[in-house]
Scaffold this active site. Structure first.
Site, PDB file in Angstrom:
ATOM      1  CG  ASN A 451      -1.650   1.346   1.373  1.00  0.00           C
ATOM      2  OD1 ASN A 451      -2.679   1.559   0.744  1.00  0.00           O
ATOM      3  ND2 ASN A 451      -1.126   2.267   2.181  1.00  0.00           N
ATOM      4  CD  GLU A 452      -1.385   5.624   0.216  1.00  0.00           C
ATOM      5  OE1 GLU A 452      -0.739   6.182   1.130  1.00  0.00           O
ATOM      6  OE2 GLU A 452      -2.568   5.920  -0.031  1.00  0.00           O
ATOM      7  CG  ASP A 453       5.407   0.396   0.493  1.00  0.00           C
ATOM      8  OD1 ASP A 453       4.694   1.054   1.275  1.00  0.00           O
ATOM      9  OD2 ASP A 453       5.860  -0.724   0.782  1.00  0.00           O
ATOM     10  CB  SER A 507      -3.017  -0.650  -3.905  1.00  0.00           C
ATOM     11  OG  SER A 507      -4.187   0.122  -4.034  1.00  0.00           O
ATOM     12  CG  HIS A 527      -4.595   4.966  -3.018  1.00  0.00           C
ATOM     13  ND1 HIS A 527      -3.778   4.519  -1.986  1.00  0.00           N
ATOM     14  CD2 HIS A 527      -5.043   3.837  -3.637  1.00  0.00           C
ATOM     15  CE1 HIS A 527      -3.754   3.199  -1.986  1.00  0.00           C
ATOM     16  NE2 HIS A 527      -4.506   2.770  -2.990  1.00  0.00           N
TER      17      HIS A 527
END
Length: 891
Positions: A451-453, A507, A527
């Site tokens: 997530n969002e790395d 993501s 996102h």
């Protein structure tokens, strides 16, 4: 322990026993050599905060400011201890005795009878340890098992100092979580507390066996005609024996398998199967969810003196389906949507965080209730966020049952993770174990790397060349070595351990770039946080802020007042902006952001009940704008502009005010029902063109932006669109009716419009586009605008099929705060058994909300009302006569 306490699968020499070391545990502060007193622990699984609560050593961290008083727990070492007796068959020739540790949180040192058994440093890994010849034979066969847990926070800080070669960057929390394989939300997040847990958080089982089944899984293909499923049943085993399997559905045996053959993997056998008339598993709303049972038995080989016996059995439930992630070039860029069983699926749903800061409190029944609630809210997909855990089997079992498809992130979130060799080895074990555990579930349709790395890469300018650098070993030498994990290691694990489940590197992710900071609406998933975060756009702009798949976006709101009262115990602290209220909301800048969105749209109130109601209506409004507009962009086959919408977030991990649409206690906010209405199988949408009520003037004469309210544009320049969205598999004929109803009087201001429509299957049918309304009594533009002479109206649209109204929608003149709501003429009536409520009004009503609490279940809430229509609400778990309600402008 009595011998009879052991659960034996069979009797005799080939006995297989499994005994869960559940009760009799104690714990103490410090290492195993500390002089602290042992205290009774809860039954396993458990964790340190719950055991301290059991012994009344701490206050409840979920109440008031008590979270602060328990921070010290995460900086201490803790030791757990239990005893057990030698199992009955221990020491017999050919018998193996093993201890299986489902999960230890996190830096654990395990001792058996005072000797080191093993060390663990990954919360997500299961350990199976052969203890044959390691059990004590004296002292009546009593064995002492000890587990000492180091502070994960302190160990994390040590690892950061130790690995100076790596640039540790983390968002949301302190840096110590970066090198630690533990649920990342334990360090706190912008919706959750800092509660650094420790302890045996999964079961510990003592096994005794001569032979046993280790794992069962299925790999299969569904033919192009969706008629036949064929594949292999794989069985991993230890010891000797004969394998048999049975495939059944609804208790009826369909195929028996007894010809198992060796594979290229040690101790793995397989047998072919073929189901010529397979019933396929479908996502909810697109078909049914038939499930099959694969029953595998390991049997002894009979001899002239010994009959055949069953040594071990394993049942696995599976569903047959075909899944594709469609990423193809089109007129909008590159598509991103899922196709199941050759049918395009619009994935409307939500993101999931762990349902409790203390994971062991969530029982299988709770997981089932959560997923059922998502399904009853018409949600097709739930995304399991990477800062939590690889969720419990019971969540996936419920998803299989209810047809909710699961997007599962690997357990990485918002950080630049290391990739030294020991860390990579641990991650690989973690990934393989969890992919294997979950691979039979038909509901699991995609794995994502994190997530969002990649947002970290983007924000801090880390080394990353997606287009030209394709050498995984070279990635390990950059300051973004975790690329090796997301783009090489994890996809390799997916390829080798499962079949038919797509992999997505992150993501969000789109063609090698994050789409969080620099939102690219043409590729990958995004996102969308420029509403609430970022530029804080008005939520009325959400329709034009979509991407190819919106996997996160959201808006905050308070939970119902009953939930707030359970966690804020002093009534004097229950007001917006109190210290206790602000402490509970962990979102940075939440005071300014929440008040800004409420004040921009509504006449603000600061009493707790009034402000709570307005935040809830505002959240529901924002999500309605997004869901119905982005579902409209599902469009038609070959033109899927938006493939899915997942709100951040479905649930909370403690009682708080957040982006969740259902609070910690499972009580829905009005936004939950707003999503439910927009994701019905067949919906009609109406949306007027929004003319910003504060327009910007900027040209060569105006050297800076200025704001001017122009109510003529807001109330008299009215254009609207109407469309129908359907996930039906066939075309349907219907009729659209559009009414224009005065907010002030409840009468129709212009004649209604009607149109017959043929609704296209699995897509969007446009009915009216940029239709202009001739507003009656429009004022002379050369005279001052007189609001008392204006007559703002709602646009109310209904869809009728075979003379039955099946869907409706309403569009309000924005902003709501400019409207007056006196004398609405609201009527609330009850059925004789008080299980139904009928709500009506003589004039349009905005945001009618019943107060909800635990134990109450409503079929609808947070709805609008128009004259001539009556909303029926079904009630379970409470009687309608006990309910209270309020609406915008009135109680």
């Amino acid at each position: 322990m009595l011998e009879s306490e052991y659960c034996e699968v069979c009797v005799g020499k080939m006995a297989m026993s499994r005994f869960e070391l559940k009760s009799g545990w104690t714990f103490k502060k410090g290492t195993r050599n500390s002089e602290a007193e042992y205290l009774p622990a809860n039954d396993l699984p458990t964790e340190i905060h719950l055991d301290l609560l059991k012994n009344k050593k701490i206050a409840d961290p979920f109440k008031d400011l008590n979270e602060l008083s328990v921070r010290w727990i995460g900086d201490e070492a803790w030791t757990y201890q239990t005893t057990f007796t030698t199992p009955p068959d221990y020491g017999k020739p050919g018998i193996t005795t093993a201890l299986k540790f489902g999960g230890l949180d996190t830096f654990a040192h395990v001792f058996l009878n005072g000797e080191t058994l093993f060390d663990s440093e990954n919360m997500f890994i299961e350990h199976v340890v052969d203890v044959t010849d390691k059990l004590a034979t004296d002292n009546g066969g009593e064995q002492v098992l000890e587990i000492m847990f180091e502070s994960a926070r302190q160990k994390g800080l040590e690892l950061v100092k130790e690995h100076k070669e790596h640039r540790f960057i983390v968002h949301q929390t302190e840096i110590s979580r970066g090198p630690v394989r533990k649920a990342q939300y334990d360090w706190g997040w912008d919706w959750g507390p800092i509660l650094m847990t420790a302890g045996p958080w999964k079961p510990i089982v003592l096994e005794t066996f001569e032979s046993k089944i280790v794992d069962v899984w299925v790999e299969y293909d569904v033919d192009d005609d969706l008629k036949q499923a064929e594949g292999k049943v794989f069985v991993e085993y230890e010891g000797l024996g004969k394998l048999e399997a049975d495939i059944s559905k609804d208790g009826q045996s369909l195929e028996k398998l007894d010809e198992f053959k060796s594979t290229n993997k040690s101790n793995v056998m397989s047998a072919d199967f073929e189901l010529p008339d397979a019933s396929l598993w479908w996502p909810r709303g697109y078909g049914s969810q038939p499930l099959y049972t694969i029953s595998v038995s390991l049997r002894s080989v009979p001899t002239s003196t010994k009959p055949e016996t069953v040594i071990d059995t394993v049942d696995k439930t599976i569903g047959f389906r075909k899944v594709e992630l469609i990423q193809e070039d089109d007129s909008h860029g590159t598509s991103f949507y899922f196709r199941v069983n050759n049918v395009d699926i619009f994935c409307g749903g939500s993101c999931w965080i762990p349902p409790d800061s203390f994971l062991t409190r969530t029982k299988p029944s709770s997981y089932r209730a959560w997923i059922r609630q998502a399904a009853e809210g018409n949600q097709t997909m739930v995304r399991v966020w990477g800062g939590g855990i690889y969720e419990d089997d019971s969540l996936f079992e419920a998803a299989d049952e209810f047809g909710v498809v699961i997007w599962q992130d690997f357990a990485f979130a918002c950080a630049n993770y290391p990739a030294n060799r020991p860390y990579l080895a641990s991650v690989e074990t973690e990934a393989r174990q969890n992919v294997r555990r979950l691979r039979n579930h038909p509901s699991l349709i995609v794995w994502a790397g994190n997530n969002e790395d990649y947002q970290i890469v983007e924000r801090y300018g880390l080394e990353y060349n997606y287009a030209t650098d394709k050498d995984p070993e070279s990635w390990l030498k950059t300051n973004f070595p975790a690329r090796y994990i997301y783009e090489y290691l994890l996809p390799k694990v997916i390829r080798e351990e499962t079949k038919g489940v797509p992999y997505h590197p992150s993501s969000p992710f789109g063609n090698g770039i994050s789409t969080t900071l620099k939102v690219d609406p043409t590729v990958g998933d995004i996102h969308q946080w420029n509403v609430w975060h970022g530029t804080m756009e008005p939520y009325q702009r959400l329709p034009r802020m979509a991407g190819r798949f919106v996997s996160e976006f959201g808006m905050e709101a308070y939970p119902h007042v009953t939930t707030l009262a359970k966690s804020i115990t002093n009534p004097d602290d229950r007001y917006p902006g109190s210290m206790a209220m602000d402490f509970r909301n962990k979102a940075i800048g939440h005071e300014r952001r929440l008040v800004s969105y409420v004040a921009e749209n509504f006449r603000i109130r600061y009493d707790l009940e009034g402000f709570t109601h307005l935040t809830q209506v505002m959240q529901a409004d924002a999500l309605t704008w997004a869901y119905k507009s982005w579902r409209r962009d599902w469009k038609q086959s070959g033109n899927r502009k938006v493939g899915g919408v997942l709100v951040w977030q479905l649930n909370d991990c403690w009682p708080t005010m957040s982006w969740a649409v259902v609070d910690y206690y499972g009580v829905p906010k009005p936004a939950y029902y707003a999503i439910k209405r927009t994701l019905e199988p067949l919906v009609v949408g109406v949306q007027r063109k929004v003319n910003d009520w504060t327009v910007r003037l900027a040209d060569e004469l105006w050297q800076r932006d200025t704001s001017h309210i122009d109510m003529r544009k807001v109330w008299e320049d009215v254009q609207f669109d109407v469309w129908v969205a359907s996930n039906m598999r066939e075309s349907i004929n219907g009729n659209i009716t559009i009414k224009f109803i005065s907010v002030r009087t409840g009468t129709e201001v212009v004649d209604p419009l009607e149109r017959a429509v043929r609704i296209e299957p699995n897509g969007t049918t446009e009915v009216f586009e940029s239709e202009k309304v001739d507003v009656p009594n429009a004022q002379d533009p050369d005279t001052p605008f007189d609001t008392s002479k204006a007559d703002p109206f709602v646009i109310y649209t209904t869809l009728t099929i075979h003379d039955k109204q099946v869907a409706s929608d309403i569009s309000w003149p924005e902003p709501i705060k400019y409207l007056d709501f006196p004398d609405r003429g609201v009527q609330v009536e009850y059925s004789e058994d008080k299980r139904k409520i009928f709500v009506s009004a003589k004039k349009p009503v905005k945001g009618f909300v019943f107060a909800e609490d635990e134990g109450l279940k409503l079929s609808d809430n947070g709805f609008d009302l128009v004259p001539g229509e009556r909303t029926e609400v079904h009630v379970q778990g409470n009687t309608a006569g006990n309910l209270t309600w309020r609406y915008v402008g009135g109680l």
